[in-house]
Design a protein around this motif. Structure first.
Motif, PDB file in Angstrom:
ATOM      1  N   LYS A  45       0.935  -1.190  -0.039  1.00 49.41           N
ATOM      2  CA  LYS A  45      -0.021   0.057  -0.100  1.00 49.41           C
ATOM      3  C   LYS A  45       0.998   1.339   0.080  1.00 49.41           C
ATOM      4  CE  LYS A  45      -3.743  -2.256   2.473  1.00 49.41           C
ATOM      5  NZ  LYS A  45      -4.852  -2.333   3.588  1.00 49.41           N
ATOM      6  N   VAL A  46       1.894   1.111  -0.905  1.00 46.90           N
ATOM      7  CA  VAL A  46       3.014   2.368  -0.920  1.00 46.90           C
ATOM      8  C   VAL A  46       1.956   3.428  -1.835  1.00 46.90           C
ATOM      9  CG1 VAL A  46       5.047   3.195  -1.929  1.00 46.90           C
ATOM     10  CG2 VAL A  46       4.785   0.696  -0.606  1.00 46.90           C
ATOM     11  N   LYS A  47       2.353   4.888  -1.154  1.00 47.18           N
ATOM     12  CA  LYS A  47       1.817   6.187  -1.785  1.00 47.18           C
ATOM     13  C   LYS A  47       2.819   6.808  -2.341  1.00 47.18           C
ATOM     14  CE  LYS A  47      -2.359   4.509  -0.760  1.00 47.18           C
ATOM     15  NZ  LYS A  47      -3.560   4.330  -1.867  1.00 47.18           N
ATOM     16  N   ALA A  48       3.963   6.981  -1.775  1.00 49.48           N
ATOM     17  CA  ALA A  48       5.100   7.935  -2.057  1.00 49.48           C
ATOM     18  C   ALA A  48       6.446   7.102  -1.916  1.00 49.48           C
ATOM     19  CB  ALA A  48       4.922   9.068  -1.349  1.00 49.48           C
ATOM     20  N   ILE A  49       7.226   7.357  -2.846  1.00 49.58           N
ATOM     21  CA  ILE A  49       8.599   6.557  -2.829  1.00 49.58           C
ATOM     22  C   ILE A  49       9.551   7.825  -2.877  1.00 49.58           C
ATOM     23  CG2 ILE A  49      10.152   4.940  -3.802  1.00 49.58           C
ATOM     24  CD1 ILE A  49       7.673   3.614  -5.198  1.00 49.58           C
ATOM     25  N   TYR A  50      10.997   7.985  -2.186  1.00 54.83           N
ATOM     26  CA  TYR A  50      12.046   8.456  -2.053  1.00 54.83           C
ATOM     27  C   TYR A  50      13.235   7.658  -2.321  1.00 54.83           C
ATOM     28  CZ  TYR A  50       8.934  12.427  -1.130  1.00 54.83           C
ATOM     29  OH  TYR A  50       7.925  13.445  -1.368  1.00 54.83           O
ATOM     30  N   GLU A  51      14.042   8.006  -3.056  1.00 47.72           N
ATOM     31  CA  GLU A  51      15.455   7.391  -2.996  1.00 47.72           C
ATOM     32  C   GLU A  51      16.169   8.120  -1.910  1.00 47.72           C
ATOM     33  OE1 GLU A  51      19.124   6.478  -6.064  1.00 47.72           O
ATOM     34  OE2 GLU A  51      17.396   7.681  -6.763  1.00 47.72           O
ATOM     35  N   VAL A  52      16.807   7.310  -1.278  1.00 48.98           N
ATOM     36  CA  VAL A  52      17.697   7.840  -0.092  1.00 48.98           C
ATOM     37  C   VAL A  52      19.243   7.060  -0.050  1.00 48.98           C
ATOM     38  CG1 VAL A  52      17.741   7.561   2.723  1.00 48.98           C
ATOM     39  CG2 VAL A  52      15.557   7.331   1.388  1.00 48.98           C
ATOM     40  N   THR A  53      19.864   8.326   0.037  1.00 50.49           N
ATOM     41  CA  THR A  53      21.443   7.973   0.125  1.00 50.49           C
ATOM     42  C   THR A  53      22.134   8.448   1.593  1.00 50.49           C
ATOM     43  OG1 THR A  53      21.462   8.472  -2.091  1.00 50.49           O
ATOM     44  CG2 THR A  53      23.525   8.267  -1.180  1.00 50.49           C
ATOM     45  N   VAL A  54      22.653   7.469   2.211  1.00 49.67           N
ATOM     46  CA  VAL A  54      23.614   7.752   3.454  1.00 49.67           C
ATOM     47  C   VAL A  54      24.673   6.858   3.714  1.00 49.67           C
ATOM     48  CG1 VAL A  54      22.093   6.036   4.620  1.00 49.67           C
ATOM     49  CG2 VAL A  54      23.145   8.188   5.839  1.00 49.67           C
ATOM     50  N   ALA A  55      25.491   7.299   4.210  1.00 50.22           N
ATOM     51  CA  ALA A  55      26.849   6.501   4.550  1.00 50.22           C
ATOM     52  C   ALA A  55      26.444   5.468   5.476  1.00 50.22           C
ATOM     53  CB  ALA A  55      28.014   7.538   5.208  1.00 50.22           C
ATOM     54  N   GLN A  56      27.210   4.423   5.252  1.00 53.65           N
ATOM     55  CA  GLN A  56      27.346   3.032   6.093  1.00 53.65           C
ATOM     56  C   GLN A  56      27.465   3.485   7.594  1.00 53.65           C
ATOM     57  OE1 GLN A  56      26.197   0.005   5.163  1.00 53.65           O
ATOM     58  NE2 GLN A  56      26.307  -0.893   7.243  1.00 53.65           N
ATOM     59  N   GLU A  57      28.606   4.352   7.827  1.00 55.35           N
ATOM     60  CA  GLU A  57      29.088   4.735   9.144  1.00 55.35           C
ATOM     61  C   GLU A  57      28.006   5.418   9.782  1.00 55.35           C
ATOM     62  OE1 GLU A  57      31.887   8.344   7.673  1.00 55.35           O
ATOM     63  OE2 GLU A  57      32.705   6.512   8.141  1.00 55.35           O
ATOM     64  N   ASP A  58      27.145   6.180   9.143  1.00 53.93           N
ATOM     65  CA  ASP A  58      26.440   7.156   9.922  1.00 53.93           C
ATOM     66  C   ASP A  58      24.736   6.466  10.208  1.00 53.93           C
ATOM     67  OD1 ASP A  58      27.885   9.220   9.471  1.00 53.93           O
ATOM     68  OD2 ASP A  58      27.336   9.828   7.427  1.00 53.93           O
ATOM     69  N   LYS A  59      24.764   5.121  10.043  1.00 53.02           N
ATOM     70  CA  LYS A  59      23.329   4.450  10.486  1.00 53.02           C
ATOM     71  C   LYS A  59      22.901   4.679  11.776  1.00 53.02           C
ATOM     72  CE  LYS A  59      23.424   0.005   9.740  1.00 53.02           C
ATOM     73  NZ  LYS A  59      23.550  -1.309   9.509  1.00 53.02           N
ATOM     74  N   ALA A  60      23.666   4.778  12.513  1.00 49.57           N
ATOM     75  CA  ALA A  60      23.191   4.877  14.103  1.00 49.57           C
ATOM     76  C   ALA A  60      22.682   6.437  14.259  1.00 49.57           C
ATOM     77  CB  ALA A  60      24.341   4.720  14.895  1.00 49.57           C
ATOM     78  N   ARG A  61      23.495   7.363  13.532  1.00 55.27           N
ATOM     79  CA  ARG A  61      22.874   8.752  13.645  1.00 55.27           C
ATOM     80  C   ARG A  61      21.488   8.942  12.848  1.00 55.27           C
ATOM     81  NH1 ARG A  61      25.671  13.787  14.058  1.00 55.27           N
ATOM     82  NH2 ARG A  61      24.166  15.063  14.578  1.00 55.27           N
ATOM     83  N   VAL A  62      21.410   8.356  11.868  1.00 55.18           N
ATOM     84  CA  VAL A  62      20.045   8.712  11.039  1.00 55.18           C
ATOM     85  C   VAL A  62      18.933   7.711  11.632  1.00 55.18           C
ATOM     86  CG1 VAL A  62      21.635   9.189   8.970  1.00 55.18           C
ATOM     87  CG2 VAL A  62      20.532   7.157   8.929  1.00 55.18           C
ATOM     88  N   ALA A  63      19.213   6.805  12.174  1.00 56.88           N
ATOM     89  CA  ALA A  63      18.326   5.755  12.613  1.00 56.88           C
ATOM     90  C   ALA A  63      17.091   6.553  13.194  1.00 56.88           C
ATOM     91  CB  ALA A  63      18.803   4.691  13.428  1.00 56.88           C
ATOM     92  N   LYS A  64      17.057   6.998  14.175  1.00 58.23           N
ATOM     93  CA  LYS A  64      16.092   7.702  14.986  1.00 58.23           C
ATOM     94  C   LYS A  64      15.383   8.991  13.961  1.00 58.23           C
ATOM     95  CE  LYS A  64      19.107  11.512  16.920  1.00 58.23           C
ATOM     96  NZ  LYS A  64      19.544  11.945  18.283  1.00 58.23           N
ATOM     97  N   TRP A  65      16.147   9.417  12.988  1.00 58.09           N
ATOM     98  CA  TRP A  65      15.419  10.360  12.019  1.00 58.09           C
ATOM     99  C   TRP A  65      14.535   9.486  11.205  1.00 58.09           C
ATOM    100  CZ3 TRP A  65      20.645  12.904  10.447  1.00 58.09           C
ATOM    101  CH2 TRP A  65      21.166  13.864  11.355  1.00 58.09           C
ATOM    102  N   PHE A  66      14.839   8.234  10.591  1.00 55.26           N
ATOM    103  CA  PHE A  66      13.991   7.357   9.897  1.00 55.26           C
ATOM    104  C   PHE A  66      12.987   6.959  10.609  1.00 55.26           C
ATOM    105  CE2 PHE A  66      17.585   5.738   6.910  1.00 55.26           C
ATOM    106  CZ  PHE A  66      17.804   6.951   6.417  1.00 55.26           C
ATOM    107  N   LEU A  67      12.988   6.804  11.975  1.00 50.58           N
ATOM    108  CA  LEU A  67      11.990   6.421  12.775  1.00 50.58           C
ATOM    109  C   LEU A  67      10.966   7.329  12.970  1.00 50.58           C
ATOM    110  CD1 LEU A  67      13.897   4.331  15.502  1.00 50.58           C
ATOM    111  CD2 LEU A  67      12.367   3.292  13.887  1.00 50.58           C
ATOM    112  N   SER A  68      11.225   8.533  13.012  1.00 46.99           N
ATOM    113  CA  SER A  68      10.398   9.945  13.171  1.00 46.99           C
ATOM    114  C   SER A  68       9.410   9.805  11.911  1.00 46.99           C
ATOM    115  CB  SER A  68      10.946  11.152  13.637  1.00 46.99           C
ATOM    116  OG  SER A  68      11.838  11.443  12.205  1.00 46.99           O
ATOM    117  N   MET A  69      10.105   9.517  10.670  1.00 47.69           N
ATOM    118  CA  MET A  69       9.414   9.710   9.387  1.00 47.69           C
ATOM    119  C   MET A  69       8.522   8.549   9.252  1.00 47.69           C
ATOM    120  SD  MET A  69      12.898  10.450   6.870  1.00 47.69           S
ATOM    121  CE  MET A  69      13.871  11.671   7.050  1.00 47.69           C
TER     122      MET A  69
END
Length: 233
Positions: free
Chosen positions: A181-205
């Motif tokens: 049931k996908v309505k919108a798709i965004y391509e995402v680019t991030v460094a492997q070493e930044d996973k821990a930093r961006v995880a909480k932002w992804f969760l908020s999205m």
């Protein structure tokens, strides 16, 4: 007549030997007798030359002395050592250059290429609206281009690029998007070493717009749902 014959003669002091010229047989005439002469020995003896010693001296002169031979070997060994030192020095310099080049080489981070598939229709501005800004962070949005970026640290960022749903036109893609049931798709680019930093932002999205993150692969696996993203932190 006898007196006239003796006139002009010196008093007899014994017969003076009269020497004839060298004959072809190598003999000389002394008085009335002939004597065989070794002319080689005679000539060298008269000249005061010892034939044997002359030959020996000539050989000695031409033969290198022991000191000269040792000196030649020493010089050769010295030249070899100097050449070896030069080679070692050149190799050391070469290794030093390689080490310097290696230390100055820029190491590029390993990048992750993901998709954010939201179950709600949302713009690029809306997907980053849920991210709480922190010190040293900058959020930029280009609505007309469908691009959003969260910059942090010295040179780190996570970037979002809107994708057209129609570009996922294979049967398997259409089936997958319909099931999720996908309505919108965004391509995402991030460094492997930044996973821990961006995880909480992804969760908020996900909290604000629903959906999940997944890999840019044929079957979109692995899929990073809320439970999986929490493991990154």
């Amino acid at each position: 007549m006898k007196q006239f014959a003796n006139k002009g003669k010196r008093p007899s002091q014994g017969n003076k030997p009269t020497q004839s010229k060298k004959s072809s047989q190598g003999t000389v005439k002394i008085g009335n007798s002939k004597q065989v002469i070794d002319w080689d020995s005679y000539i060298t003896k008269e000249a005061g030359i010892d034939k044997g010693s002359s030959s020996k001296n000539a050989n000695t002169k031409n033969k290198p002395t022991k000191n000269a031979f040792n000196k030649s070997i020493t010089n050769k060994n010295s030249a070899t050592k100097n050449a070896s030192k030069s080679i070692v020095k050149a190799k050391s310099q070469s290794v030093g250059v390689k080490k310097a080049e290696k230390s100055n080489k820029i190491i590029h981070p390993t990048m992750m290429h993901l998709f954010y598939m939201a179950t709600a229709e949302c713009t690029c501005k809306q997907i980053v609206a849920s991210v709480e800004e922190e010190k040293g962070m900058e959020i930029q949005v280009w609505p007309d281009l469908g691009i959003a970026s969260i910059e942090f640290g010295e040179a780190s960022s996570v970037d979002f690029q809107e994708c057209e749903m129609e570009s996922f036109d294979s049967d398997s893609d259409k089936e997958f998007l319909e099931e999720q049931k996908v309505k919108a798709i965004y391509e995402v680019t991030v460094a492997q070493e930044d996973k821990a930093r961006v995880a909480k932002w992804f969760l908020s999205m996900i909290q604000a717009n629903g959906g999940f993150f997944c890999t840019d692969s044929d079957d979109f696996a692995p899929i990073y749902s809320k439970e999986e993203l929490e493991k990154w932190i």
